[in-house]
Write a protein that holds these residues in place. Structure first.
Motif, short mmCIF file in Angstrom:
data_model
loop_
_atom_site.label_atom_id
_atom_site.label_comp_id
_atom_site.label_asym_id
_atom_site.label_seq_id
_atom_site.Cartn_x
_atom_site.Cartn_y
_atom_site.Cartn_z
N GLU A 107 0.94 -1.21 0.05
CA GLU A 107 0.02 -0.16 0.09
C GLU A 107 1.00 1.44 0.04
N VAL A 108 0.46 2.26 -0.69
CA VAL A 108 1.34 3.42 -0.69
C VAL A 108 0.19 4.48 -0.06
N TRP A 109 0.95 5.06 1.16
CA TRP A 109 0.25 6.03 2.18
C TRP A 109 1.07 7.39 1.82
N LEU A 110 0.21 8.35 2.22
CA LEU A 110 1.06 9.69 2.10
C LEU A 110 0.24 10.24 3.39
N THR A 111 0.99 10.88 4.27
CA THR A 111 0.68 11.95 5.42
C THR A 111 1.08 13.22 5.18
N SER A 112 0.35 14.19 5.35
CA SER A 112 0.69 15.41 4.65
C SER A 112 0.53 16.43 6.42
N TRP A 113 1.55 17.33 6.32
CA TRP A 113 1.57 18.39 7.38
C TRP A 113 1.81 19.63 6.71
N PRO A 114 1.39 20.78 7.36
CA PRO A 114 0.37 20.94 8.34
C PRO A 114 -0.86 20.13 8.25
N GLY A 115 -1.43 19.35 9.38
CA GLY A 115 -2.64 18.89 9.48
C GLY A 115 -2.52 17.45 9.68
N GLY A 116 -1.70 16.64 9.28
CA GLY A 116 -1.40 15.10 9.62
C GLY A 116 -2.49 14.52 8.71
N ALA A 117 -3.07 15.02 7.51
CA ALA A 117 -4.26 14.32 6.87
C ALA A 117 -3.41 13.06 6.30
N GLU A 118 -4.00 11.78 6.37
CA GLU A 118 -3.50 10.71 5.86
C GLU A 118 -4.20 9.99 4.81
N ARG A 119 -3.73 9.65 3.40
CA ARG A 119 -4.42 8.88 2.55
C ARG A 119 -3.71 7.82 2.07
N ARG A 120 -4.52 6.76 1.40
CA ARG A 120 -4.13 5.54 1.12
C ARG A 120 -4.06 5.91 -0.64
N LEU A 121 -2.87 6.21 -1.00
CA LEU A 121 -2.98 6.60 -2.57
C LEU A 121 -2.99 5.49 -3.56
N ALA A 122 -2.65 4.25 -3.24
CA ALA A 122 -2.53 3.26 -4.15
C ALA A 122 -2.27 1.85 -3.50
N THR A 123 -2.49 0.86 -4.28
CA THR A 123 -1.81 -0.57 -3.93
C THR A 123 -1.22 -0.81 -5.02
N ALA A 124 -0.15 -1.80 -4.80
CA ALA A 124 0.96 -2.09 -5.80
C ALA A 124 1.50 -3.35 -5.68
N HIS A 125 2.04 -3.81 -6.80
CA HIS A 125 2.98 -5.13 -6.72
C HIS A 125 4.38 -4.89 -5.77
N PRO A 126 4.59 -5.70 -4.91
CA PRO A 126 5.87 -5.45 -4.25
C PRO A 126 7.22 -5.18 -5.00
N HIS A 127 7.12 -5.42 -6.35
CA HIS A 127 8.41 -4.77 -6.96
C HIS A 127 8.10 -3.91 -7.88
N GLY A 128 6.73 -3.22 -7.82
CA GLY A 128 6.33 -2.06 -8.44
C GLY A 128 5.95 -2.58 -9.80
N ALA A 129 5.83 -3.81 -10.35
CA ALA A 129 5.46 -4.11 -11.45
C ALA A 129 3.80 -3.62 -12.00
N SER A 130 3.17 -3.22 -10.96
CA SER A 130 1.83 -2.80 -11.16
C SER A 130 1.49 -1.81 -10.19
N THR A 131 0.57 -0.83 -10.50
CA THR A 131 -0.03 -0.12 -9.37
C THR A 131 -1.36 0.22 -9.70
N ILE A 132 -2.19 0.23 -8.57
CA ILE A 132 -3.68 0.61 -8.66
C ILE A 132 -3.93 1.79 -7.94
N TRP A 133 -4.10 2.91 -8.69
CA TRP A 133 -3.99 4.45 -8.19
C TRP A 133 -5.21 4.61 -7.44
N LEU A 134 -5.56 4.80 -6.43
CA LEU A 134 -6.76 5.32 -5.67
C LEU A 134 -7.00 6.62 -5.23
N GLY A 135 -5.59 7.33 -5.36
CA GLY A 135 -5.37 8.92 -4.80
C GLY A 135 -6.60 9.60 -5.16
#
Ligand SMILES: C[S@@+](CC[C@H](N)C(=O)[O-])C[C@H]1O[C@@H](n2cnc3c(N)ncnc32)[C@H](O)[C@@H]1O
Length: 352
Positions: A324-352
């Motif tokens: 899972e690709v997660w991003l937390t942004s400050w100020p504020g600390g908002a947390e988002r799951r941006l994507a799921t992916a293959h462990p070697h990066g062979a594929s990405t499912i973007w949820l952003g």
């Protein structure tokens, strides 16, 4: 208890994982090694040190990967000609039986070299994971409108510190210099992240055991961790090594927690990004807690002029086979799951 019972089981699990992740060669090789251990073959002497080791410990120490990689490492050099000749080559049909015959013979002829390789923990640096991280960097750049300062923990050889110098060709996501020597191609599902230009004004990385790319011995060890029939990964890594060497890459030898505390601070006029990939699972629980607290503390000091983001490409604790690709942004600390992916990066499912 039967000798090697856990190792045999672990090798069969790893064989299945290799098969699912695109390496029929490693799948077949590990199955044959497991069978050889069961039959009391020469593998028993080579892997003697793990005769009674429990499954959990084998996994924690990356033993199944070491077992496969030691033959790959030997085959990559010129020391064992018959093994090198039988090893996978682009354009040639895979022959796992022939490779295993040569590998089994090499246990006798090159025992010391094979055994010495096994002493080291596996050290990988997977370039295509940058494809999974890219959307996170672009999101930070688009949302802040600022240049980036990129700090990587668990950076290994530091190849992905140069993520912005790669060319990405991932379905709707094409980004980076079309003439770049490092090409990240991968499957992409879902919309594209904001494909904005990005300026990286500072980059730094740390690892508790960095790979020194200027040392040919360490370079060979790093490349030996790439599964031998995955030629595209090997070629991409070679290009990324050349780029990193040309850029004078340095990865500081440091524990991630100490380094993050002492090195990473938001700075006005840039967005500071702390990122990591396939690293968190190797930390003891106390370090994970300490690091999460240290990151939250850094985040608390962020301002709109000096924003901070924590970007990670990591498996959830309950399933190490997905990312899972997660991003937390400050100020504020908002947390988002941006994507799921293959462990070697062979594929990405973007949820952003
Ligand atoms: C599986 S590798 C992944 C390397 C790289 N991030 C990638 O995705 O290719 C995990 C890395 O984390 C590093 N590591 C583990 N624990 C660490 C710690 N406490 N501090 C710094 N680095 C650590 C290891 O040395 C190794 O290089």
């Amino acid at each position: 208890m039967t000798a090697f019972v856990h190792l045999i089981r672990a090798l069969r699990i790893q064989a299945e994982i290799c098969g699912q992740m695109g390496s029929p060669f490693n799948e077949g090789l590990l199955e044959r090694i497991a069978f050889d251990l069961e039959a009391g073959g020469p593998s028993c002497r080579l892997f003697e040190r793990w005769e009674a080791t429990a499954l959990r410990q084998l996994a924690d120490d990356g033993v199944m990967i070491r077992v496969a990689n030691t033959f790959n490492h030997l085959a990559m050099g010129g020391e064992a000609e018959a093994l090198s000749a039988a090893w996978p080559r682009p354009g040639a049909p895979l022959d796992v039986d022939a490779a295993w015959v040569a590998a089994r013979a090499a246990i006798r002829t090159h025992f010391e070299a094979l055994s010495t390789f096994l002493d080291h923990e596996p050290q990988t640096n997977e370039v295509r994971r940058a494809g999974g991280l890219l959307g996170g960097f672009l999101t930070v750049a688009a949302e802040t409108g600022l240049p980036l300062r990129c700090f990587e923990i668990g950076a290994s050889a530091g190849l992905n510190l140069y993520w912005d110098r790669f060319r990405y060709e991932m379905g709707p996501v094409t980004w980076g210099d079309p003439a770049a020597t490092v090409r990240v191609d991968a499957d992409w599902q879902g919309a594209a992240p904001p494909l904005v230009p990005v300026e990286v004004i500072e980059r730094a990385g740390c690892d508790r055991r960095p790979t020194d790319l200027t040392d040919p011995v360490q370079r060979r060890r790093l490349l030996a961790c790439i599964w031998p029939d995955m030629f595209d990964r090997l070629a991409r890594s070679r290009c990324a090594i050349d780029l990193a060497l040309a850029e004078g890459v340095t990865v500081e030898a440091a524990d991630a927690l100490d380094w993050a505390r002492s090195r990473v601070r938001p700075q006005a006029g840039a967005a500071t990004v702390l990122f990591h990939s396939v690293f968190w699972q190797y930390l003891p629980q106390a370090t994970q807690k300490g690091l999460a607290a240290a990151i939250a503390e850094i985040g608390a000091s962020a301002t709109p002029q000096a924003p901070f983001a924590w970007l990670r490409f990591e498996p959830p604790p309950t399933n190490l086979r997905i990312i899972e690709v997660w991003l937390t942004s400050w100020p504020g600390g908002a947390e988002r799951r941006l994507a799921t992916a293959h462990p070697h990066g062979a594929s990405t499912i973007w949820l952003g």
